[in-house]
Scaffold this motif. Sequence first.
Motif, PDB file in Angstrom:
ATOM      1  N   MET A 191     -31.719 -42.866 -80.074  1.00 56.01           N
ATOM      2  CA  MET A 191     -32.688 -42.859 -79.530  1.00 56.01           C
ATOM      3  C   MET A 191     -33.999 -43.642 -80.271  1.00 56.01           C
ATOM      4  O   MET A 191     -34.531 -44.168 -79.927  1.00 56.01           O
ATOM      5  CB  MET A 191     -33.285 -41.436 -79.090  1.00 56.01           C
ATOM      6  N   VAL A 192     -33.907 -43.255 -81.633  1.00 58.02           N
ATOM      7  CA  VAL A 192     -34.781 -44.035 -82.547  1.00 58.02           C
ATOM      8  C   VAL A 192     -34.526 -45.484 -82.585  1.00 58.02           C
ATOM      9  O   VAL A 192     -35.400 -46.216 -82.367  1.00 58.02           O
ATOM     10  CB  VAL A 192     -34.817 -43.434 -83.909  1.00 58.02           C
ATOM     11  N   LYS A 193     -33.307 -45.831 -82.477  1.00 58.89           N
ATOM     12  CA  LYS A 193     -32.710 -47.239 -82.568  1.00 58.89           C
ATOM     13  C   LYS A 193     -33.322 -48.009 -81.475  1.00 58.89           C
ATOM     14  O   LYS A 193     -33.741 -49.062 -81.319  1.00 58.89           O
ATOM     15  CB  LYS A 193     -31.316 -47.378 -82.725  1.00 58.89           C
ATOM     16  N   LYS A 194     -32.935 -47.382 -80.354  1.00 58.12           N
ATOM     17  CA  LYS A 194     -33.388 -47.726 -78.945  1.00 58.12           C
ATOM     18  C   LYS A 194     -34.903 -48.292 -79.089  1.00 58.12           C
ATOM     19  O   LYS A 194     -35.137 -49.408 -78.267  1.00 58.12           O
ATOM     20  CB  LYS A 194     -32.772 -47.167 -78.000  1.00 58.12           C
ATOM     21  N   HIS A 195     -35.729 -47.211 -79.456  1.00 57.74           N
ATOM     22  CA  HIS A 195     -37.080 -47.189 -79.095  1.00 57.74           C
ATOM     23  C   HIS A 195     -37.334 -48.575 -80.146  1.00 57.74           C
ATOM     24  O   HIS A 195     -38.385 -49.290 -79.801  1.00 57.74           O
ATOM     25  CB  HIS A 195     -37.601 -45.985 -79.857  1.00 57.74           C
ATOM     26  N   ALA A 196     -37.119 -48.699 -81.367  1.00 55.65           N
ATOM     27  CA  ALA A 196     -37.142 -49.538 -82.162  1.00 55.65           C
ATOM     28  C   ALA A 196     -37.187 -51.095 -81.607  1.00 55.65           C
ATOM     29  O   ALA A 196     -37.727 -52.066 -81.572  1.00 55.65           O
ATOM     30  CB  ALA A 196     -36.625 -49.789 -83.651  1.00 55.65           C
ATOM     31  N   LEU A 197     -35.844 -51.067 -80.947  1.00 51.70           N
ATOM     32  CA  LEU A 197     -35.238 -52.592 -80.314  1.00 51.70           C
ATOM     33  C   LEU A 197     -36.274 -52.807 -79.163  1.00 51.70           C
ATOM     34  O   LEU A 197     -36.714 -54.085 -78.944  1.00 51.70           O
ATOM     35  CB  LEU A 197     -33.991 -52.049 -79.819  1.00 51.70           C
ATOM     36  N   GLU A 198     -36.676 -51.660 -78.453  1.00 52.13           N
ATOM     37  CA  GLU A 198     -37.540 -51.709 -77.345  1.00 52.13           C
ATOM     38  C   GLU A 198     -38.777 -52.482 -77.748  1.00 52.13           C
ATOM     39  O   GLU A 198     -39.481 -53.579 -77.130  1.00 52.13           O
ATOM     40  CB  GLU A 198     -37.651 -50.696 -76.547  1.00 52.13           C
ATOM     41  N   LEU A 199     -39.321 -51.990 -78.672  1.00 56.29           N
ATOM     42  CA  LEU A 199     -40.578 -52.606 -79.235  1.00 56.29           C
ATOM     43  C   LEU A 199     -40.460 -54.111 -79.592  1.00 56.29           C
ATOM     44  O   LEU A 199     -41.286 -54.842 -79.336  1.00 56.29           O
ATOM     45  CB  LEU A 199     -41.201 -51.767 -80.497  1.00 56.29           C
ATOM     46  N   THR A 200     -39.533 -54.141 -80.486  1.00 58.95           N
ATOM     47  CA  THR A 200     -39.130 -55.568 -81.056  1.00 58.95           C
ATOM     48  C   THR A 200     -38.935 -56.678 -79.805  1.00 58.95           C
ATOM     49  O   THR A 200     -39.777 -57.616 -79.803  1.00 58.95           O
ATOM     50  CB  THR A 200     -37.922 -55.650 -81.765  1.00 58.95           C
ATOM     51  N   THR A 201     -38.241 -56.191 -78.809  1.00 57.34           N
ATOM     52  CA  THR A 201     -38.036 -57.192 -77.990  1.00 57.34           C
ATOM     53  C   THR A 201     -39.258 -57.514 -76.983  1.00 57.34           C
ATOM     54  O   THR A 201     -39.464 -58.539 -76.693  1.00 57.34           O
ATOM     55  CB  THR A 201     -36.698 -56.858 -77.067  1.00 57.34           C
ATOM     56  N   SER A 202     -39.840 -56.427 -76.592  1.00 60.23           N
ATOM     57  CA  SER A 202     -41.159 -56.405 -76.198  1.00 60.23           C
ATOM     58  C   SER A 202     -42.363 -57.473 -76.648  1.00 60.23           C
ATOM     59  O   SER A 202     -42.929 -58.142 -76.240  1.00 60.23           O
ATOM     60  CB  SER A 202     -41.903 -55.037 -75.678  1.00 60.23           C
ATOM     61  N   PHE A 203     -42.092 -57.383 -77.909  1.00 56.94           N
ATOM     62  CA  PHE A 203     -42.972 -58.253 -78.749  1.00 56.94           C
ATOM     63  C   PHE A 203     -42.753 -59.647 -78.836  1.00 56.94           C
ATOM     64  O   PHE A 203     -43.627 -60.556 -78.810  1.00 56.94           O
ATOM     65  CB  PHE A 203     -43.105 -57.743 -80.179  1.00 56.94           C
ATOM     66  N   ILE A 204     -41.550 -59.724 -78.799  1.00 53.64           N
ATOM     67  CA  ILE A 204     -40.903 -61.286 -78.808  1.00 53.64           C
ATOM     68  C   ILE A 204     -40.823 -61.888 -77.582  1.00 53.64           C
ATOM     69  O   ILE A 204     -40.896 -63.280 -77.647  1.00 53.64           O
ATOM     70  CB  ILE A 204     -39.560 -61.257 -79.644  1.00 53.64           C
ATOM     71  N   ILE A 205     -40.605 -61.146 -76.517  1.00 50.52           N
ATOM     72  CA  ILE A 205     -40.238 -61.986 -75.223  1.00 50.52           C
ATOM     73  C   ILE A 205     -41.488 -62.718 -74.847  1.00 50.52           C
ATOM     74  O   ILE A 205     -41.237 -63.959 -74.609  1.00 50.52           O
ATOM     75  CB  ILE A 205     -40.033 -61.074 -73.996  1.00 50.52           C
ATOM     76  N   PRO A 206     -42.702 -62.271 -74.718  1.00 54.98           N
ATOM     77  CA  PRO A 206     -43.836 -63.229 -74.482  1.00 54.98           C
ATOM     78  C   PRO A 206     -44.116 -64.373 -75.478  1.00 54.98           C
ATOM     79  O   PRO A 206     -44.450 -65.584 -74.890  1.00 54.98           O
ATOM     80  CB  PRO A 206     -44.949 -62.236 -74.674  1.00 54.98           C
ATOM     81  N   LEU A 207     -43.488 -64.331 -76.711  1.00 56.13           N
ATOM     82  CA  LEU A 207     -43.654 -65.439 -77.661  1.00 56.13           C
ATOM     83  C   LEU A 207     -42.740 -66.497 -77.341  1.00 56.13           C
ATOM     84  O   LEU A 207     -42.671 -67.707 -77.108  1.00 56.13           O
ATOM     85  CB  LEU A 207     -43.449 -64.823 -79.074  1.00 56.13           C
ATOM     86  N   GLU A 208     -41.504 -65.818 -77.081  1.00 60.98           N
ATOM     87  CA  GLU A 208     -40.356 -66.823 -76.698  1.00 60.98           C
ATOM     88  C   GLU A 208     -40.751 -67.406 -75.420  1.00 60.98           C
ATOM     89  O   GLU A 208     -40.392 -68.841 -75.164  1.00 60.98           O
ATOM     90  CB  GLU A 208     -38.974 -66.164 -76.483  1.00 60.98           C
ATOM     91  N   ARG A 209     -41.031 -67.030 -74.412  1.00 64.99           N
ATOM     92  CA  ARG A 209     -41.302 -67.420 -73.065  1.00 64.99           C
ATOM     93  C   ARG A 209     -42.704 -68.655 -73.410  1.00 64.99           C
ATOM     94  O   ARG A 209     -42.270 -69.714 -72.929  1.00 64.99           O
ATOM     95  CB  ARG A 209     -42.145 -66.558 -72.150  1.00 64.99           C
ATOM     96  N   TYR A 210     -43.542 -68.255 -74.192  1.00 67.79           N
ATOM     97  CA  TYR A 210     -44.806 -69.205 -74.212  1.00 67.79           C
ATOM     98  C   TYR A 210     -44.068 -70.284 -75.035  1.00 67.79           C
ATOM     99  O   TYR A 210     -44.437 -71.556 -74.570  1.00 67.79           O
ATOM    100  CB  TYR A 210     -45.824 -68.632 -75.070  1.00 67.79           C
ATOM    101  N   LEU A 211     -43.469 -70.242 -76.207  1.00 63.66           N
ATOM    102  CA  LEU A 211     -42.886 -71.358 -76.913  1.00 63.66           C
ATOM    103  C   LEU A 211     -41.821 -72.136 -76.100  1.00 63.66           C
ATOM    104  O   LEU A 211     -41.957 -73.436 -76.125  1.00 63.66           O
ATOM    105  CB  LEU A 211     -41.923 -70.794 -78.047  1.00 63.66           C
ATOM    106  N   ALA A 212     -41.205 -71.581 -75.178  1.00 64.29           N
ATOM    107  CA  ALA A 212     -40.142 -72.481 -74.306  1.00 64.29           C
ATOM    108  C   ALA A 212     -41.187 -73.230 -73.475  1.00 64.29           C
ATOM    109  O   ALA A 212     -40.721 -74.452 -73.319  1.00 64.29           O
ATOM    110  CB  ALA A 212     -39.580 -71.572 -73.655  1.00 64.29           C
ATOM    111  N   SER A 213     -42.500 -72.881 -73.040  1.00 68.57           N
ATOM    112  CA  SER A 213     -43.129 -73.609 -72.317  1.00 68.57           C
ATOM    113  C   SER A 213     -43.764 -74.698 -73.017  1.00 68.57           C
ATOM    114  O   SER A 213     -44.250 -75.695 -72.261  1.00 68.57           O
ATOM    115  CB  SER A 213     -44.475 -72.760 -71.549  1.00 68.57           C
ATOM    116  N   LEU A 214     -43.743 -74.945 -74.591  1.00 70.41           N
ATOM    117  CA  LEU A 214     -44.121 -75.791 -75.174  1.00 70.41           C
ATOM    118  C   LEU A 214     -43.257 -76.960 -75.292  1.00 70.41           C
ATOM    119  O   LEU A 214     -43.352 -78.216 -75.559  1.00 70.41           O
ATOM    120  CB  LEU A 214     -44.559 -75.429 -76.594  1.00 70.41           C
ATOM    121  N   MET A 215     -42.035 -76.812 -74.897  1.00 76.02           N
ATOM    122  CA  MET A 215     -41.130 -77.673 -75.215  1.00 76.02           C
ATOM    123  C   MET A 215     -41.145 -78.667 -74.149  1.00 76.02           C
ATOM    124  O   MET A 215     -41.241 -78.569 -72.991  1.00 76.02           O
ATOM    125  CB  MET A 215     -39.572 -76.729 -75.216  1.00 76.02           C
ATOM    126  N   PRO A 216     -40.524 -79.822 -74.565  1.00 79.19           N
ATOM    127  CA  PRO A 216     -40.749 -80.878 -73.417  1.00 79.19           C
ATOM    128  C   PRO A 216     -39.616 -80.550 -72.564  1.00 79.19           C
ATOM    129  O   PRO A 216     -38.610 -80.142 -72.840  1.00 79.19           O
ATOM    130  CB  PRO A 216     -40.189 -82.076 -74.362  1.00 79.19           C
TER     131      PRO A 216
END
Lengths: 479, 214
Positions: A408-433
Amino acid sequence: MAEGGPPRGATGTGGGGGLGEKETWELFSNWVCCVCVVTFDLELGQALETVIPSDYKLSDTEKSNICYLAFPDSNSGCMGDTLFHIRIRCTGSGTGGTDLRPTNHHYGAPLVLMPDPAYYYGFVYFRQVKDSDIRRGYFQKSVVLLTRLPYITFFNFIIQRIAPEYFTHGLASLEAACGNMNQWPPPRPGQQLHLPILGQIIYVRLPTKSDKPAARDGEGPVIKKSSSVVVIPSVHDLNLHQALQPVLNNFEMIWELVITNEPIVVMGPSPTLCANTVQALVSLLHPLKYASDFRPFFTIHDSEFKHYTTRTQAPPRVILGVTNPFFTKTLDHWPHVIKLGEISSSNPGTEESRPHQRSRSPGDLSDTRPGVFSRYKPFLQKDKTFARLVISNKTPPGKRPMEVQNVMVKKHALELTTSFIIPLERYLASLMPLKRDVSPWRPPPQLKPFDSELFLKGMEGAGPHLTSRVKGNWTGLYQ
Amino acid sequence: MSGGPYNYSYIFKYIIIGDMGVGKSCLLHQFTEKKFMADCPHTIGVEFGTRIVEVSGQKIKLQIWDTAGQERFRAVTRSYYRGAAGALMVYDITRRSTYNHLSSWLTDARNLTNPNTVIFLIGNKSDLEGQRDVTYQEAKQFADENGLLFMEASAKTGDNVEDVFIETAKKIYQNIQDGNVDLNAADTGVQLKNTTAPADRKQTQQQKQDGCNC
């Protein structure tokens, strides 16, 4: 011997040139750099007694670091056997072995399990027992296994297997263990490996980066009924619940401190507890790799002690695990302190772990209650459901097994990290040609610049609040 | 899963013991690689090899621990005896001293393994007939008196090498069939396959039970 591997794996006497070329340490060096014995010499203090392979080259700084970190900082409390791990910076060439050569063995491994070219992990087994035959009346020795592979659970098991045998049977046993490791197939991700060690076969599978978090996570080594086989379900998974128990109540805040790369010092009563907690903190970011330095166990003798404790600069952005009370003074300018108490399994003490607002007065610094001492104002709110589920699991009907708590602890950490990173990934992808703009007849397309204003604006529609139930000021956290 | 080269129902643990230089590692090498190693370095502690064999229609994976004969490793290698289903005890037919030490090896083997462990006595280097120092009859008598299986073999020519490993496996399998080996007990040196996949394990166990009932 790899199941499904090349035929030799199933029928060979160990491969890699077989018995005829034992003097090469090629297979050994896929896994381990060297195994050292550190002893306490009455004339010299800690000293390297043995290194296997004997021609493995360690720099003087490395040797000194190994010697000092191989013994607990304060020996008095460590009668019997103590197990912990350390991390030291490579300063030498390491050319005694072949471990620096580029290798494709790790192809497909998750980022966090890649070999670390700049650091050694040292797995330490320290024994201190009364022995009236020795002048000081104590036998004090450590066996240290040095590797670049961050397989924490795996090597903790290995050192627990080989060190006691060494203390009982002497050097011949350590040579035998190293000989066994020199028969191991390379650490290829995704393969079921069978690794002989001192009369037992270890069954282990190294994860790949495409693995889903498995339900079996977090179990310790399973010793099968037949004592000749041990199954290690995971090479690196720690018991996060146990290691982070004193700070579970501030879980989201701790996660924020780690992901924003704040300097953190973990003060604990033993190297074992410190090392586990520091490693657990770093692993909160999985699948991301914690890029800064961290030292599961750090002492005043570390060659970087001065550098890391200087007051002329802001504290370095690293995580240190310490046991020496001296550090309470040396590091009292550090912004975040995690104090660990003695963890007793019968009493999952969490009621003490209310957030302490750390004060600068020395009186409060000697406060030894476990918990987080920090003035940090978290951006995110506490996930009350998580806290209620995981922390107040004390009443008998809610008693969940440790493994479940851990997942449960691990899942919670994973959820925080992925939630944090998804918007960044999405935005970075939009910067790519776009693909259609890439053409040999045109100049290479430019990446659009990272516009933080624009990124943060996009958060409203696609922010972490969509994937995480943790509320709070995520935007503030990015800034 | 069925039919592949990695499909097997049992794992048997073997140890190879005996004096230095009797050819323990060469026997193992001949068995696993079907080759003779002319220059064989001293074994450090314990080497490990595996091979899958077929006995009575059952595929069996042999996990073989080849111990060092050197005295300085004696204490280390003793810890490997535990949980061995088969022990291959080797002497050199051209060196009587290696034969004379058998009683000491046998004592270790008896004390450190369980009563069902199959002990096979091997007189190695049978190709060197001209230098023979121990007669076949003498060793055969020793084996009979102590309830050991016995054969002379040659790691160099490969003569009888296959047989000693397989005969040992047959005897162990026979013990299982006769109900002398409790598959659920620890340290028998016998395992049903697949400790990693519980579903498979169950299946194998089921097969095993079916096998027993008929």
